[in-house]
Motif scaffolding. Structure first.
Motif: not given
Length: 451
Positions: A236, A297, A300, A335, A424, A427-428
Motif C-alpha cells: 500500500t 483509508v 487515502s 497518509c 487500498l 490495505l483492506r
C-alpha cells in the motif's frame, strides 16, 4: 503487557526533528532534480527519468543491508544513533555537490548527477533506516508510537513547507545554474541541522531492546516477507509513494507551463503543506477513535479526491487548482501518520512472538520500498512527459505543445489519484489491531483496547 511510560516531550521533538533531514532529501530531488536535468542541462525526459530513478533503485538492495548492520551495531549510545551522525554528515556533503555540476559536455554533466545522486542515496540509506527503526525501540506502546509519529509528521510537513517553498525561490532569485548551486548548499545546511538535532535530541531516550535475529540476512528477509500484515501495509505504502513522487515531480512543470504565474510553485507548496501542519494532530485523534487502518483509508480517499480535482488545471480558475492541492495536502498528512505508526506495530508483534529483533530488517525493507516508490514516481512522470512530447532545453523558455501540457496535468492529477485508490486493495486485508500489538486478548478488533 504493561503499558510503556509516556516519552518525554524533548525525546518526541528530538526524534521528530530528524524529519528535517529526511524531509529535505525526500522533497528537493523529487521537486528540483528532474527540472534541473530537462530544463537546465538539456537532458531528454526519458534519460532524465532514468538518472532520477537508478540511484534510488540501488537503495532497494542497500536498505535491508543497512538495517541488518544497524541491528547488530553495539554502541553505548544505542544501535541506531551512531549511524544518524555518520551517515547524516555524508548525506549533507554529497547533497551540496549534487546540483553543483561544472560546465562540461552534456554526457559528463549527466554522469556527474548520476554519480552524486548515487552517493546521496547510499548515505541516506544508512541514515533513514536506523532512524525509522528507532520508534520500535523507544517505546513498546501502540498509542505512544502514534503520538511519536504525530510529532515526526508535523515536523516533516513543516520541513516540506520550508524546503519545498524556498528552494525554487532561491533558484529563481540567483538565476541559472548558479541558482541551483546555491540552493543545493542551503538545503545541505538544512539537512545537517536535522541530523544533529535528532542525534542530540535522542541522547536520553529509552531503548527497549531484544536480541538481534539469528540467521543470515536472506533468512531474515524471507521471514519478514512472509509477515502478511507487514507485506500488505508495505505494498500500500509503496504504491502511494509512486503517487507522491509523481505529484512532487510535476509541481514545477504545472506551475511554470500550465499555471504560468510567477511564484506558483511556492504557492502550490504552501497549499499542500499548510493543511498537513494544521491537521496532522486531527488525523491522529481520528485514528485513536476509529483505528489506524480506517484512518489510513479515509486519508487515502481524501488525497485521491483532491488529485482528481486538480485534473481541471488547464481550464479551471487557478484558485480551484490551489484548493485541490489543499485537499491533497489534507489527505497526505494522514497518509504519512498512519503507515509510519503501523510499521513498528508489525515489527513489535514479530519481536514479541519470536523473542528476537528484526526491526532493522523490517525498516530496511520498508525504506527500500518507499525509496523505490519515490524514485519510480518521477520516472513514471518523466515517461508521461515523453509521451506528451515535452521539449527539453538548456535554460531558455521553450513553448510546449498542447499534448505536453495535457501530459503535465494528467501526470500530476489522474495518475496519482488512480494509484492512491489502487493501493487500498491491499490495505483492506491488513488486520493488526491494538489488541494484537499490546498483547491484550480481550482487545476489540476495531483497534481499541478493552481493559
Amino acid at each position: 503487557m504493561p503499558a510503556s511510560p509516556t516519552l518525554p516531550l524533548g525525546v518526541r521533538i528530538g526524534y521528530g526533528s530528524g524529519s528535517v533531514a529526511t524531509g529535505t532529501f525526500g522533497t528537493i530531488p523529487g521537486l528540483m532534480l528532474l527540472p534541473y536535468l530537462t530544463d537546465s542541462l538539456g537532458i531528454a525526459a526519458l534519460a532524465a527519468g532514468f538518472i532520477v530513478f537508478a540511484p534510488k533503485a540501488w537503495d532497494v538492495v542497500l536498505n535491508p543491508i543497512a538495517g541488518r548492520i544497524s541491528d547488530r551495531t553495539v554502541d553505548p549510545r544505542g544501535p541506531r544513533r551512531p549511524w544518524l551522525r555518520r551517515a547524516g554528515i555524508a548525506l549533507a556533503v554529497t547533497f551540496a555537490l549534487l546540483f553543483a555540476a561544472p560546465s562540461m559536455a552534456t554526457g559528463l554533466e549527466a554522469l556527474w548527477v548520476l554519480a552524486l545522486f548515487l552517493a546521496c542515496a547510499t548515505a541516506y540509506a544508512f541514515f533513514q533506516v536506523p532512524y525509522v527503526a528507532m520508534p520500535a525501540e523507544l517505546t513498546e506502546s501502540y498509542d505512544e508510537r502514534t503520538r511519536l509519529m504525530t510529532w515526526r509528521v508535523a515536523i516533516l510537513a513543516l520541513t516540506i513547507l520550508l524546503a519545498g517553498a524556498t528552494a525554487p525561490m532561491i533558484r529563481d532569485a540567483v538565476g541559472g545554474r548558479d541558482g541551483y548551486r546555491v540552493m543545493g548548499v542551503v538545503m545541505a545546511v538544512l539537512i545537517l541541522a536535522g541530523v544533529f538535532s535528532a542525534y542530540v535530541g535522542t541522547r536520553r531516550a529509552p531503548v527497549h531492546t531484544v536480541q538481534p535475529g539469528a540467521g543470515s540476512l536472506r533468512d531474515q528477509l524471507r521471514i519478514v516477507a512472509a509477515a502478511p500484515d507487514f507485506r500488505r501495509l508495505l505494498i500500500t505504502f509503496v504504491i502511494q509513494a509512486v503517487a507522491f513522487g509523481a505529484m512532487l515531480a510535476g509541481v514545477d512543470y504545472l506551475a511554470g507551463d500550465v499555471i504560468g504565474r510567477d511564484g506558483a510553485a511556492t504557492i502550490l507548496f504552501v497549499c499542500f503543506v499548510g493543511p498537513a501542519l494544521l491537521l496532522t494532530p486531527a488525523w491522529a485523534a481520528l485514528g485513536a477513535r476509529i483505528g489506524k487502518k480506517n484512518g489510513y483509508v479515509a486519508a487515502s480517499v481524501v488525497l485521491a479526491a483532491g488529485a482528481l480535482l486538480a485534473s481541471t488545471a488547464q481550464t479551471a480558475p487557478v484558485a480551484l487548482v490551489y484548493a485541490a492541492v489543499v485537499l491533497v495536502g489534507t489527505g497526505y498528512a494522514g497518509c504519512q501518520v498512519f503507515p509510519m505508526a503501523m510499521l513498528p506495530d508489525a515489527a513489535a508483534v514479530d519481536a514479541r512472538r519470536s523473542g528476537s529483533s528484526r526491526i532493522g530488517v523490517y525498516t530496511g525493507v520498508w525504506t527500500a520500498g518507499e525509496t523505490l516508490g519515490l524514485a519510480l514516481g518521477p520516472g513514471v512522470y518523466a515517461a508521461v512527459l515523453a509521451l506528451g512530447g515535452y521539449r527539453s532545453s538548456t535554460g531558455s523558455d521553450v513553448a510546449q505543445p498542447d499534448s505536453a501540457l495535457t501530459a503535465i496535468t494528467l501526470g500530476f492529477s489522474v495518475l496519482p489519484a488512480c494509484l492512491a485508490l489502487l493501493s487500498l486493495l491491499w490495505l483492506r486485508r491488513y488486520s493488526l489491531t491494538a489488541a494484537d500489538v499490546d498483547g491484550d486478548v480481550d482487545g476489540d478488533k476495531d483497534g481499541t483496547v478493552t481493559v
